[in-house]
Write a protein that holds these residues in place. Structure first.
Motif, PDB file in Angstrom:
ATOM      1  N   SER A  13      -9.221 -23.937 -56.051  1.00 39.09           N
ATOM      2  CA  SER A  13     -10.140 -22.787 -55.958  1.00 39.09           C
ATOM      3  C   SER A  13      -9.359 -21.487 -56.074  1.00 39.09           C
ATOM      4  O   SER A  13      -9.803 -20.535 -56.726  1.00 39.09           O
ATOM      5  CB  SER A  13     -10.871 -22.787 -54.612  1.00 39.09           C
ATOM      6  OG  SER A  13     -11.476 -24.007 -54.377  1.00 39.09           O
ATOM      7  N   LYS A  16      -8.271 -21.010 -59.720  1.00 44.32           N
ATOM      8  CA  LYS A  16      -9.394 -20.668 -60.606  1.00 44.32           C
ATOM      9  C   LYS A  16      -9.838 -19.225 -60.418  1.00 44.32           C
ATOM     10  O   LYS A  16     -10.104 -18.510 -61.381  1.00 44.32           O
ATOM     11  CB  LYS A  16     -10.579 -21.608 -60.339  1.00 44.32           C
ATOM     12  CG  LYS A  16     -10.409 -22.963 -60.984  1.00 44.32           C
ATOM     13  CD  LYS A  16     -11.660 -23.785 -60.820  1.00 44.32           C
ATOM     14  CE  LYS A  16     -11.523 -25.121 -61.536  1.00 44.32           C
ATOM     15  NZ  LYS A  16     -12.499 -26.103 -61.037  1.00 44.32           N
ATOM     16  N   LEU A  17      -9.925 -18.802 -59.158  1.00 40.11           N
ATOM     17  CA  LEU A  17     -10.382 -17.437 -58.876  1.00 40.11           C
ATOM     18  C   LEU A  17      -9.390 -16.403 -59.424  1.00 40.11           C
ATOM     19  O   LEU A  17      -9.780 -15.423 -60.071  1.00 40.11           O
ATOM     20  CB  LEU A  17     -10.557 -17.295 -57.354  1.00 40.11           C
ATOM     21  CG  LEU A  17     -11.455 -16.194 -56.820  1.00 40.11           C
ATOM     22  CD1 LEU A  17     -12.742 -16.056 -57.596  1.00 40.11           C
ATOM     23  CD2 LEU A  17     -11.777 -16.503 -55.349  1.00 40.11           C
ATOM     24  N   GLU A  20      -9.532 -16.395 -63.311  1.00 34.29           N
ATOM     25  CA  GLU A  20     -10.747 -15.747 -63.819  1.00 34.29           C
ATOM     26  C   GLU A  20     -10.556 -14.222 -63.903  1.00 34.29           C
ATOM     27  O   GLU A  20     -10.836 -13.596 -64.919  1.00 34.29           O
ATOM     28  CB  GLU A  20     -11.881 -16.068 -62.841  1.00 34.29           C
ATOM     29  CG  GLU A  20     -13.263 -15.955 -63.416  1.00 34.29           C
ATOM     30  CD  GLU A  20     -14.301 -16.524 -62.437  1.00 34.29           C
ATOM     31  OE1 GLU A  20     -15.378 -15.956 -62.353  1.00 34.29           O
ATOM     32  OE2 GLU A  20     -13.987 -17.530 -61.732  1.00 34.29           O
ATOM     33  N   TYR A  21     -10.041 -13.648 -62.806  1.00 35.54           N
ATOM     34  CA  TYR A  21      -9.851 -12.189 -62.790  1.00 35.54           C
ATOM     35  C   TYR A  21      -8.613 -11.764 -63.587  1.00 35.54           C
ATOM     36  O   TYR A  21      -8.569 -10.646 -64.093  1.00 35.54           O
ATOM     37  CB  TYR A  21      -9.771 -11.679 -61.350  1.00 35.54           C
ATOM     38  CG  TYR A  21     -11.124 -11.614 -60.667  1.00 35.54           C
ATOM     39  CD1 TYR A  21     -12.164 -10.864 -61.226  1.00 35.54           C
ATOM     40  CD2 TYR A  21     -11.370 -12.275 -59.477  1.00 35.54           C
ATOM     41  CE1 TYR A  21     -13.411 -10.795 -60.603  1.00 35.54           C
ATOM     42  CE2 TYR A  21     -12.606 -12.212 -58.841  1.00 35.54           C
ATOM     43  CZ  TYR A  21     -13.622 -11.468 -59.418  1.00 35.54           C
ATOM     44  OH  TYR A  21     -14.849 -11.393 -58.811  1.00 35.54           O
ATOM     45  N   GLU A  50     -17.477 -23.633 -49.347  1.00 31.84           N
ATOM     46  CA  GLU A  50     -16.976 -23.173 -50.646  1.00 31.84           C
ATOM     47  C   GLU A  50     -16.019 -21.995 -50.422  1.00 31.84           C
ATOM     48  O   GLU A  50     -16.305 -21.114 -49.602  1.00 31.84           O
ATOM     49  CB  GLU A  50     -18.170 -22.708 -51.489  1.00 31.84           C
ATOM     50  CG  GLU A  50     -17.813 -22.332 -52.902  1.00 31.84           C
ATOM     51  CD  GLU A  50     -18.974 -21.622 -53.627  1.00 31.84           C
ATOM     52  OE1 GLU A  50     -18.722 -21.040 -54.684  1.00 31.84           O
ATOM     53  OE2 GLU A  50     -20.098 -21.626 -53.109  1.00 31.84           O
ATOM     54  N   VAL A  52     -14.926 -18.631 -51.206  1.00 32.05           N
ATOM     55  CA  VAL A  52     -15.596 -17.514 -51.890  1.00 32.05           C
ATOM     56  C   VAL A  52     -14.704 -16.269 -51.964  1.00 32.05           C
ATOM     57  O   VAL A  52     -15.066 -15.278 -52.593  1.00 32.05           O
ATOM     58  CB  VAL A  52     -16.946 -17.167 -51.215  1.00 32.05           C
ATOM     59  CG1 VAL A  52     -17.937 -18.315 -51.378  1.00 32.05           C
ATOM     60  CG2 VAL A  52     -16.751 -16.831 -49.737  1.00 32.05           C
ATOM     61  N   GLY A  53     -13.540 -16.326 -51.317  1.00 31.06           N
ATOM     62  CA  GLY A  53     -12.634 -15.183 -51.376  1.00 31.06           C
ATOM     63  C   GLY A  53     -11.242 -15.630 -50.985  1.00 31.06           C
ATOM     64  O   GLY A  53     -11.069 -16.612 -50.251  1.00 31.06           O
ATOM     65  N   SER A  73     -15.277 -14.248 -55.157  1.00 28.77           N
ATOM     66  CA  SER A  73     -16.039 -14.874 -56.247  1.00 28.77           C
ATOM     67  C   SER A  73     -17.100 -13.909 -56.750  1.00 28.77           C
ATOM     68  O   SER A  73     -17.780 -13.269 -55.943  1.00 28.77           O
ATOM     69  CB  SER A  73     -16.764 -16.123 -55.751  1.00 28.77           C
ATOM     70  OG  SER A  73     -15.865 -17.092 -55.398  1.00 28.77           O
ATOM     71  N   TYR A  76     -20.331 -13.358 -55.035  1.00 27.63           N
ATOM     72  CA  TYR A  76     -20.334 -12.921 -53.629  1.00 27.63           C
ATOM     73  C   TYR A  76     -19.778 -11.513 -53.430  1.00 27.63           C
ATOM     74  O   TYR A  76     -19.556 -11.104 -52.294  1.00 27.63           O
ATOM     75  CB  TYR A  76     -19.546 -13.925 -52.780  1.00 27.63           C
ATOM     76  CG  TYR A  76     -20.214 -15.275 -52.694  1.00 27.63           C
ATOM     77  CD1 TYR A  76     -21.178 -15.545 -51.724  1.00 27.63           C
ATOM     78  CD2 TYR A  76     -19.907 -16.278 -53.608  1.00 27.63           C
ATOM     79  CE1 TYR A  76     -21.810 -16.774 -51.664  1.00 27.63           C
ATOM     80  CE2 TYR A  76     -20.530 -17.513 -53.557  1.00 27.63           C
ATOM     81  CZ  TYR A  76     -21.481 -17.762 -52.590  1.00 27.63           C
ATOM     82  OH  TYR A  76     -22.110 -18.975 -52.528  1.00 27.63           O
TER      83      TYR A  76
END
Ligand SMILES: CC(C)(COP(=O)(O)OP(=O)(O)OC[C@H]1O[C@@H](n2cnc3c(N)ncnc32)[C@H](O)[C@@H]1OP(=O)(O)O)[C@@H](O)C(=O)NCCC(=O)NCCS
Length: 152
Positions: A13, A16-17, A20-21, A50, A52-53, A73, A76
């Motif tokens: 996670s 991926k996060l 993405e950025y 999940e 989310v940050g 994310s 969120y």
């Protein structure tokens, strides 16, 4: 929402996060290897099981630490998760008896609202730039350095 230390099963996670950025030029990319090596420095925000940050804290020297890889994310953003993560990083910095916290960022207003102030990048220690060698913007860094005095 829970903010806790990252564990190995969070690495996908986190990767991926960040990726993405990083594609959008908002964060510096990190490899899995860099995430594994620095896993102890990562915090994750978890909602309904999940991630989310995320964020991480890097110690640069006796008096200075840096907030790195801060991301929420896309679904969120704007719900206070980023701020909650930075407040937790501030607590950790304080607990470590480190007096100053820095961020190199495009999110000037976000960090201002938490109490960070702009500083001249040229006044930062050399160590600060050790990861910049991997950045495509090495010679044209347009991020703003923002500093918070955590302890008097
Ligand atoms: C920047 C980021 C972490 C902010 O997280 P967030 O959870 O959306 O922010 P919050 O909801 O906690 O916002 C806290 C405050 O900052 C403000 N804020 C957040 N993002 C802002 C922005 N881009 N511009 C202006 N203000 C902003 C919010 O309005 C809020 O203000 P309030 O306290 O007056 O209500 C998130 O947008 C993100 O992941 N962005 C992409 C990656 C990135 O740029 N990371 C930063 C690298 S240093």
């Amino acid at each position: 929402m829970l903010i806790r230390k990252a564990v190995m099963s969070d690495t996908e996670s986190i990767y991926k996060l960040i990726s993405e950025y990083a594609k959008e030029g908002k964060l510096l990319a990190r490899t899995y290897s860099s995430i594994y090596e620095n896993l102890q420095s990562f915090l994750v925000a978890v909602l309904n099981n999940e991630v989310v940050g995320i964020t991480s804290l890097t110690i640069l020297d006796q008096n200075l630490a840096e907030v790195r890889s801060l991301a929420v994310s896309p679904a969120y953003v704007g719900k206070g998760i980023g701020k909650a993560l930075v407040l937790q990083i501030i607590k950790e910095t304080e607990n470590l008896e480190i007096t100053k916290l820095i961020s190199l960022t495009y999110q000037i207003e976000f960090f201002s609202k938490i109490g960070f102030n702009r500083v001249d990048k040229n006044e930062l220690p050399q160590k600060m730039w050790k990861d910049c060698i991997n950045c495509p913007k090495l010679h044209s860094c347009d991020e703003t350095a923002m500093l918070l005095n955590v302890l008097p």
